[in-house]
Design a protein around this motif. Structure first.
Motif, mmCIF file in Angstrom:
data_model
loop_
_atom_site.group_PDB
_atom_site.id
_atom_site.type_symbol
_atom_site.label_atom_id
_atom_site.label_comp_id
_atom_site.label_asym_id
_atom_site.label_seq_id
_atom_site.Cartn_x
_atom_site.Cartn_y
_atom_site.Cartn_z
ATOM 1 N N SER A 108 20.784 -1.362 97.065
ATOM 2 C CA SER A 108 22.220 -1.308 96.792
ATOM 3 C C SER A 108 22.516 -0.823 95.372
ATOM 4 O O SER A 108 23.542 -0.192 95.136
ATOM 5 N N LYS A 109 21.629 -1.075 94.422
ATOM 6 C CA LYS A 109 21.833 -0.607 93.048
ATOM 7 C C LYS A 109 21.973 0.913 93.008
ATOM 8 O O LYS A 109 22.820 1.456 92.306
ATOM 9 N N LEU A 110 21.148 1.616 93.781
ATOM 10 C CA LEU A 110 21.221 3.080 93.839
ATOM 11 C C LEU A 110 22.531 3.535 94.481
ATOM 12 O O LEU A 110 23.133 4.522 94.054
ATOM 13 N N PHE A 111 22.953 2.816 95.515
ATOM 14 C CA PHE A 111 24.219 3.134 96.171
ATOM 15 C C PHE A 111 25.372 3.020 95.184
ATOM 16 O O PHE A 111 26.228 3.909 95.099
ATOM 17 N N TYR A 112 25.396 1.950 94.383
ATOM 18 C CA TYR A 112 26.484 1.754 93.437
ATOM 19 C C TYR A 112 26.427 2.767 92.285
ATOM 20 O O TYR A 112 27.468 3.188 91.790
ATOM 21 N N GLN A 113 25.247 3.180 91.871
ATOM 22 C CA GLN A 113 25.140 4.245 90.867
ATOM 23 C C GLN A 113 25.712 5.549 91.418
ATOM 24 O O GLN A 113 26.409 6.284 90.713
ATOM 25 N N TYR A 114 25.414 5.831 92.682
ATOM 26 C CA TYR A 114 25.965 7.015 93.367
ATOM 27 C C TYR A 114 27.499 6.949 93.377
ATOM 28 O O TYR A 114 28.177 7.925 93.047
ATOM 29 N N LEU A 115 28.051 5.795 93.738
ATOM 30 C CA LEU A 115 29.513 5.639 93.787
ATOM 31 C C LEU A 115 30.153 5.822 92.418
ATOM 32 O O LEU A 115 31.184 6.492 92.300
ATOM 33 N N ILE A 116 29.565 5.242 91.395
ATOM 34 C CA ILE A 116 30.107 5.392 90.048
ATOM 35 C C ILE A 116 30.110 6.868 89.656
ATOM 36 O O ILE A 116 31.083 7.369 89.085
ATOM 37 N N GLY A 117 29.049 7.576 90.005
ATOM 38 C CA GLY A 117 28.998 9.016 89.723
ATOM 39 C C GLY A 117 30.106 9.773 90.423
ATOM 40 O O GLY A 117 30.761 10.632 89.821
ATOM 41 N N ILE A 118 30.343 9.473 91.685
ATOM 42 C CA ILE A 118 31.412 10.126 92.457
ATOM 43 C C ILE A 118 32.776 9.840 91.827
ATOM 44 O O ILE A 118 33.598 10.738 91.654
ATOM 45 N N LEU A 119 33.018 8.584 91.486
ATOM 46 C CA LEU A 119 34.322 8.202 90.928
ATOM 47 C C LEU A 119 34.542 8.803 89.545
ATOM 48 O O LEU A 119 35.654 9.222 89.214
ATOM 49 N N ARG A 120 33.489 8.871 88.743
ATOM 50 C CA ARG A 120 33.610 9.513 87.422
ATOM 51 C C ARG A 120 33.838 11.014 87.563
ATOM 52 O O ARG A 120 34.666 11.593 86.864
ATOM 53 N N LEU A 121 33.079 11.640 88.445
ATOM 54 C CA LEU A 121 33.177 13.080 88.638
ATOM 55 C C LEU A 121 34.586 13.501 89.037
ATOM 56 O O LEU A 121 35.081 14.547 88.622
#
Length: 129
Positions: A108-121
């Motif tokens: 799940s840590k990788l999933f949340y890093q992915y989400l943060i990247g999407i939201l920042r982008l």
């Protein structure tokens, strides 16, 4: 600004907790999200809300109810309607974002890093400064 997801659950009773967090932190509200994803032939939604940091802190919490709510393009579920109604009371709208399902990530840590990247982008949350 560091952001972190705080998972409340899968969107059953914890949706009520998320609604209360929104209500009691109206002055800190930053953005709400309807995160849609697909696993197999089932489309699901995650409800999430980002809040501004408190005091001198630079920490931005993002509360989430992850992938426990069925998503239908036509008629929203009762939980989705309640969430959107709470956001509308703040004269705001939730942003709909199509994402990958969390099951494709090994943790799940990788999933949340992915989400943060999407939201920042997409400039929905501030960049790491």
């Amino acid at each position: 600004m560091p952001q972190q997801f705080i998972e409340l659950g899968e969107g059953y009773g914890d949706v009520y907790e998320l609604l209360e967090i929104i209500k009691t932190n109206q002055e800190r509200f930053h953005q709400a999200f309807l995160l849609t994803s697909t696993k197999g032939d089932k489309k699901v939604i995650s409800l999430a809300v980002a809040f501004k940091p408190v005091g001198e802190s630079k920490f931005m919490p993002i509360y989430i109810c992850r992938e426990g709510i069925p998503y239908h393009d036509g008629e929203p579920t009762k939980r989705q309607k309640m969430f959107e109604a709470q956001i509308e009371q703040l004269d705001r709208k939730a942003v709909v974002v199509e994402i990958k399902h969390s099951s494709i990530f090994s943790e799940s840590k990788l999933f949340y890093q992915y989400l943060i990247g999407i939201l920042r982008l997409n400039n929905y949350i501030p960049a790491l400064a």
